[in-house]
Enzyme design. Sequence first.
Site, PDB file in Angstrom:
ATOM      1  N   ALA C  45      -1.956   1.759  -5.921  1.00 46.79           N
ATOM      2  CA  ALA C  45      -3.306   2.253  -5.635  1.00 46.79           C
ATOM      3  C   ALA C  45      -3.323   3.565  -6.529  1.00 46.79           C
ATOM      4  O   ALA C  45      -4.439   3.745  -7.258  1.00 46.79           O
ATOM      5  CB  ALA C  45      -3.346   2.679  -4.099  1.00 46.79           C
ATOM      6  N   ARG C 338       2.277 -14.834   9.756  1.00 44.13           N
ATOM      7  CA  ARG C 338       3.408 -14.109  10.023  1.00 44.13           C
ATOM      8  C   ARG C 338       3.663 -13.513  11.590  1.00 44.13           C
ATOM      9  O   ARG C 338       4.626 -13.729  12.226  1.00 44.13           O
ATOM     10  CB  ARG C 338       3.367 -12.968   9.151  1.00 44.13           C
ATOM     11  CG  ARG C 338       3.473 -13.287   7.715  1.00 44.13           C
ATOM     12  CD  ARG C 338       3.325 -12.104   6.640  1.00 44.13           C
ATOM     13  NE  ARG C 338       3.362 -12.452   5.268  1.00 44.13           N
ATOM     14  CZ  ARG C 338       3.365 -11.564   4.296  1.00 44.13           C
ATOM     15  NH1 ARG C 338       3.202 -10.434   4.395  1.00 44.13           N
ATOM     16  NH2 ARG C 338       3.690 -12.051   3.122  1.00 44.13           N
ATOM     17  N   GLU C 454      -2.145   1.189   0.811  1.00 41.37           N
ATOM     18  CA  GLU C 454      -1.476   0.898   2.314  1.00 41.37           C
ATOM     19  C   GLU C 454      -1.691   2.264   2.983  1.00 41.37           C
ATOM     20  O   GLU C 454      -1.706   2.203   4.192  1.00 41.37           O
ATOM     21  CB  GLU C 454       0.028   0.669   2.060  1.00 41.37           C
ATOM     22  CG  GLU C 454       0.602   0.140   3.383  1.00 41.37           C
ATOM     23  CD  GLU C 454       1.960  -0.218   3.361  1.00 41.37           C
ATOM     24  OE1 GLU C 454       2.458  -0.749   2.041  1.00 41.37           O
ATOM     25  OE2 GLU C 454       2.471  -0.343   4.176  1.00 41.37           O
TER      26      GLU C 454
HETATM   27  C1  LIG Z   1       9.652  -6.185   0.236  1.00 35.24           C
HETATM   28  C2  LIG Z   1       8.163  -6.081   0.154  1.00 35.24           C
HETATM   29  C3  LIG Z   1       7.591  -7.078  -0.361  1.00 35.24           C
HETATM   30  C4  LIG Z   1       6.028  -7.319  -0.550  1.00 35.24           C
HETATM   31  N1  LIG Z   1       5.457  -8.240  -0.920  1.00 35.24           N
HETATM   32  C5  LIG Z   1       4.060  -8.343  -1.249  1.00 35.24           C
HETATM   33  C6  LIG Z   1       3.461  -9.355  -1.893  1.00 35.24           C
HETATM   34  O1  LIG Z   1       4.237 -10.373  -2.383  1.00 35.24           O
HETATM   35  N2  LIG Z   1       2.066  -9.208  -2.005  1.00 35.24           N
HETATM   36  C7  LIG Z   1       1.557  -8.341  -1.631  1.00 35.24           C
HETATM   37  O2  LIG Z   1       0.179  -8.096  -1.756  1.00 35.24           O
HETATM   38  N3  LIG Z   1       2.010  -7.080  -1.004  1.00 35.24           N
HETATM   39  C8  LIG Z   1       3.433  -7.306  -0.819  1.00 35.24           C
HETATM   40  N4  LIG Z   1       3.926  -6.049  -0.170  1.00 35.24           N
HETATM   41  C9  LIG Z   1       3.177  -5.039   0.294  1.00 35.24           C
HETATM   42  C10 LIG Z   1       2.961  -4.118  -0.772  1.00 35.24           C
HETATM   43  O3  LIG Z   1       4.103  -4.071  -1.995  1.00 35.24           O
HETATM   44  C11 LIG Z   1       2.711  -2.532  -0.480  1.00 35.24           C
HETATM   45  O4  LIG Z   1       1.764  -2.589   0.644  1.00 35.24           O
HETATM   46  C12 LIG Z   1       2.007  -1.844  -1.674  1.00 35.24           C
HETATM   47  O5  LIG Z   1       2.584  -1.833  -2.831  1.00 35.24           O
HETATM   48  C13 LIG Z   1       1.560  -0.373  -1.322  1.00 35.24           C
HETATM   49  O6  LIG Z   1       1.232   0.219  -2.523  1.00 35.24           O
HETATM   50  P1  LIG Z   1       0.596   1.696  -2.688  1.00 35.24           P
HETATM   51  O7  LIG Z   1       0.099   1.985  -3.775  1.00 35.24           O
HETATM   52  O8  LIG Z   1      -0.277   1.731  -1.251  1.00 35.24           O
HETATM   53  O9  LIG Z   1       1.845   2.688  -2.121  1.00 35.24           O
HETATM   54  P2  LIG Z   1       3.377   2.736  -2.584  1.00 35.24           P
HETATM   55  O10 LIG Z   1       3.562   1.522  -3.625  1.00 35.24           O
HETATM   56  O11 LIG Z   1       4.140   2.772  -1.223  1.00 35.24           O
HETATM   57  O12 LIG Z   1       3.414   4.156  -3.497  1.00 35.24           O
HETATM   58  C14 LIG Z   1       3.374   5.246  -2.553  1.00 35.24           C
HETATM   59  C15 LIG Z   1       3.640   6.406  -3.602  1.00 35.24           C
HETATM   60  O13 LIG Z   1       3.420   7.744  -2.932  1.00 35.24           O
HETATM   61  C16 LIG Z   1       4.173   8.556  -3.305  1.00 35.24           C
HETATM   62  N5  LIG Z   1       4.386   9.667  -1.993  1.00 35.24           N
HETATM   63  C17 LIG Z   1       4.626   9.125  -0.772  1.00 35.24           C
HETATM   64  N6  LIG Z   1       4.597  10.374  -0.246  1.00 35.24           N
HETATM   65  C18 LIG Z   1       4.331  11.089  -0.597  1.00 35.24           C
HETATM   66  C19 LIG Z   1       4.468  12.590  -0.853  1.00 35.24           C
HETATM   67  N7  LIG Z   1       4.550  13.244   0.440  1.00 35.24           N
HETATM   68  N8  LIG Z   1       4.325  13.447  -1.969  1.00 35.24           N
HETATM   69  C20 LIG Z   1       4.104  12.862  -2.825  1.00 35.24           C
HETATM   70  N9  LIG Z   1       4.264  11.674  -3.328  1.00 35.24           N
HETATM   71  C21 LIG Z   1       4.556  10.866  -2.128  1.00 35.24           C
HETATM   72  C22 LIG Z   1       5.234   7.812  -3.718  1.00 35.24           C
HETATM   73  O14 LIG Z   1       6.350   8.527  -4.337  1.00 35.24           O
HETATM   74  C23 LIG Z   1       4.826   6.532  -4.529  1.00 35.24           C
HETATM   75  O15 LIG Z   1       4.622   6.798  -5.632  1.00 35.24           O
HETATM   76  C24 LIG Z   1       5.442  -6.072   0.026  1.00 35.24           C
HETATM   77  C25 LIG Z   1       6.059  -4.954   0.613  1.00 35.24           C
HETATM   78  C26 LIG Z   1       7.533  -5.095   0.678  1.00 35.24           C
HETATM   79  C27 LIG Z   1       7.894  -3.877   1.579  1.00 35.24           C
END
Ligand SMILES: Cc1cc2nc3c(=O)[nH]c(=O)nc-3n(C[C@H](O)[C@H](O)[C@H](O)COP(=O)(O)OP(=O)(O)OC[C@H]3O[C@@H](n4cnc5c(N)ncnc54)[C@H](O)[C@@H]3O)c2cc1C
Lengths: 221, 248, 667
Positions: C45, C338, C454
Amino acid sequence: MAGISKTSIARKVAMALSGLFLVLFLAQHFTINFTSVVSPSTFNEISHFMGTNFVVQAILQPILIAGVVFHFVMGFILDIRNRKARGVGYAKFNGAANSPWVSRNMILTGIVVLAFLGLHFYDFWIPELVHKYVETHPDDPYRYYDETVAKFAGDPFRTGFYALCFIFLMLHLLHGFASSFQTMGVNNKYSGAIKTFTKAFAIVIPMGFVFIAIFHYFNNL
Amino acid sequence: MKLKLKIWRQEDAQAKGGFQNYDVDGIDGDMSFLEMLDVLNNNLVNEGIEPIEFDHDCREGICGSCSLQINGEPHGPDRRITTCQLHMRKFKDGDEIVIEPFRAKAFPVVKDLVIDRSAFDRIQHAGGYISVNTSGNTQDANSIPIEKQNADDSFYAATCIGCGACVAACKNASAMLFTSAKVSQFALLPQGEVEAHERVISMVNQMDKEGFGNCTNTGACYVECPKGISLENIARLNREYLSASVFS
Amino acid sequence: MSVLESKIPEGPIEKKWTKHKNEINLVNPANKRNIDIIVVGTGLAGGSAAATLAELGYNVKTFCFQDSPRRAHSIAAQGGINASKNYQGDGDSDYRLFYDTVKGGDYRSREANVYRLAEVSSNIIDQCVAQGVPFAREYGGLLDNRSFGGVLVSRTFYAKGQTGQQLLLGAYSAMNRQINRGKIQSFNRHEMMDLVLVDGKARGIIARNLVTGEIERHSAHAVVLASGGYGNVFYLSTNAMGSNVMAAWRAHRKGAFFANPCFTQIHPTCIPVSGDLQSKLTLMSESLRNDGRIWVPKHEKDAKAIREGKLKPTEIAEEDRDYYLERRYPAFGNLVPRDVASRAAKERCDAGYGVNKTGQAVYLDFKAAIERYGKEKAFTSGHKNPSKEEIIKLGEEVVESKYGNLFEMYEKITDQNPYKTPMMIFPAVHYTMGGLWVDYNLMTTIPGCYAAGEANFSDHGANRLGASALMQGLADGYFVLPYTIGDYLAEDIRTGAISTETEEFEAAEKDVKDRIQRLFDAKGKNPVDYYHKKLGKIMWDKCGMSRNAKELQEAMEEIKELRDDFWANVRVTGKAETKNAELEKAGRVADFLELGELFAKDALERNESCGGHFREEYQTEDGEALRDDENFRFVSAWEYVGNPRDAKLHKEQLEFENIELKTRSYK
Ligand SMILES: Cc1cc2nc3c(=O)[nH]c(=O)nc-3n(C[C@H](O)[C@H](O)[C@H](O)COP(=O)(O)OP(=O)(O)OC[C@H]3O[C@@H](n4cnc5c(N)ncnc54)[C@H](O)[C@@H]3O)c2cc1C
Ligand code: SF4
Ligand code: FES
């Protein structure tokens, strides 16, 4: 194009090219030397040609020398740079677990080969220059065979040392020859064949030199 | 099991640093190497000693955070795994384990076992992309068919997790395996062809600027690489670089 | 009554997004250069948002706590990403993807958002391919698809078991391009410690440089939070060790409402806990349920013997096994969604039929699949009378070609060979559907503070379908936020740079420093992990797969006590001025200790069962979830007013105009 000589890959390629060139020279040298085992007269003939031909002497020989010097100088430069790239060293470094000894010790095998070249120059090339240009002997197309044989005859130490150096050359080639292909970007379906060929070459040619030395040694006991 | 640990400790980038000896007990074969360090750290905190800093995040071998030179090998004695996937059953009761940071001039120590791998990021900034806008006006994904073999090879190159084990294992601290993986990933795809020459030159220049060593084809990187990034990529990088140097 | 304005555009659902895009304000390119945006988080994201915003011309600063943006937790996603491309010609469409997602979420998500998600999903695939993401392809050179649980079409794009990695590297490559152009400044190993509000608008953050310990002020015209999920409130989860709620929680404390905190996804197929010192759980892909059969022993005495190591699973006869999913859900069998699969496993283990030393595991058996594939293979290769050994050998080869890397991973972790003995699995916390409440523009209740991925609550309702989190993260970042943020920023074109030398920044910085000091000052005797583990246990036992009012109330009390104890007795070693992992953890656990309480409260107040939220009081006679659409068809958005337990509830009523509400049935 201008920037190319300054990058790590360019240096490596230059190293590989000079190495390949020396490999060619080695093959040629070996072929000539080998004639000394089979036919002294052929040996004399070729040696005389090589020693007196203008193109060989005035053009190829300087290129060869430049190649040798370049290969060594570059080898040292790269080695120094590579050592620096580590910074603080490891307390424990288990290189044996992940790479062949020969690949990690090119500088060592290279230095031995360099030492050998020193001896070789001292043995053959300097006397040759003295013979031709300092003492200006008249041209003698039949002297080469006897001179060569004389170096080994009755000298087990020199023969032994030659043999040892060629073993190091073999180690050097075992890694270096194949590695130069990788550096030139060749890694495809022929790589297996190239590996086999370069390995064979790395063993056969140096061992061939050893054979020649030992042959002359025993032949003249 | 009980283990003797010899661990590199260093207050910060400027400090000198040195080895400290620690004993840990109650280690189970099912634990991962990092969980073993957790146990040690927990003991240290209880004693009021500052715990050992090490990088980690996903703990399943994909983020590339964890590093550690373990008994002279990056990611320890097992193959095709990262340190977080190394299990203690690979060790025996009473073993002495030497733990150091990955060493390279381009990876300065931040603290204890934590290193600064931003050099890798800068190599990627220099050209690790295809210049398309993210505006959503691209053509349909299936309008460019890609030969399966190339797509797969590109994928395998792209599985590099940027851990730096290749640099750590290489006697020359060379970053060629990493850089070649990054270059190959794009070079193998038609989308990446347009900028191929520029990309490879910029990335190699940056790699050199960071102070990594030269590749001497020892192959240690491939053996230690947790993802098995192939040496073919290095050959490809050389090839791409040569052709870019000659033709542009 | 509600202060929640969802800003859903008028008009038919399939026109809403287009219409909205046409009507919202834009910022002209010259003005974008004068506007700064902070993006916290560089996962799918945040990474995609940062790249696109920078490309549009804004000045972007990104923050992540890892040493490189590319290591964000998104890297770990395995299975794939959905898109309604209908490349397989199996009848997929935007509507179908929309419908599946709303239904899968048990009717607790906002229709308009989900429809938009489905609408832009195809674009994501085009975009990623153009960027060079190496998705799996067929021999003809075209993209391949696989299918996932809960749906009837093949719409999942994938790159082996590393889809998240490949997509994140794609987003990071787009970031690289902007970093190289100087449009993104990336602050790695930086943690956002607080949000700074000026005149009620989000105008910056306070961040800690994790290497030097320095507390820094960063200002911007808008702040995007893409900081991921908070599954680690359970201590053990499939999330990365560093995943945390700090960024979102700090914003919550400053006025952003937190929506549906109790909606958590517990994934049925994870490797079970092996010991007390375990730090993390590993997911085994959902795809395994296509071929594995899930069972426990039929007789309690057998289960007991297995736990004691006196009996092996392979010694249990077919008639003494209970394939409970096939028994309870004959229509979907092992492929129920799930939440259903997870609860069923828990039910068996609680009843005393669990295996593994701990009794907290069930079997996932490939024996039948191996035999079936083996026979097929033998037959098709003209081998009409194969021996049993030959069948097994051939079958194992087929299974290896499908799941080889997963089997290997399992064996590395457990030291057991899943070809010869059934795998053991158990549910584990995996994803949090809840998060910061956002309107249609992805803006939280704080003006200028956005949430994506997320970290927001938006699209998955009470249960997320496989392969849709990646889709949502990229949709938010590439295609939604870059438009909607302009609507807000259009008013800021004359504001000029935001100064950090103001009272508000001063005060926020002081708060952060004081809080760090308080953590050190406790000088207690318990390490941070001690508290995190205790919190995790409370959460798992009382707010986990099934919940009841009594235990939720207990949980709220226990968490509060634990939090008080934490602030009095935690021991944080080291100094604030260097890298200090203990201090980082302490700050995160402190916030989990507040979130946990709100989580329990949310679960307590939601008197129904839906999706991942199962209240024992609200179930059908045969133990299925009982939703209450009349009274709970809303999003709970909590306003912070001091203590988590006092949080004020705001309800966003959900309207279903395009989908008929139905009871999910998988029988
Ligand atoms: C094992 C596993 C398998 C999965 N497989 C799938 C799949 O096959 N298909 C699917 O659709 N989804 C899957 N998911 C879910 C999906 O991966 C996640 O929901 C999604 O990647 C979240 O992306 P995001 O960009 O929201 O956050 P994230 O990728 O979690 O990134 C969070 C970011 O925020 C930063 N951050 C957090 N707090 C702070 C702070 N206080 N200060 C500065 N930086 C901060 C971190 O450094 C990171 O860069 C899976 C999840 C897991 C755990
Ligand atoms: S090439 Fe291998 S060893 Fe090097 S960074 Fe990538 S994954 Fe790590
Ligand atoms: S912690 Fe992510 S690879 Fe080891």
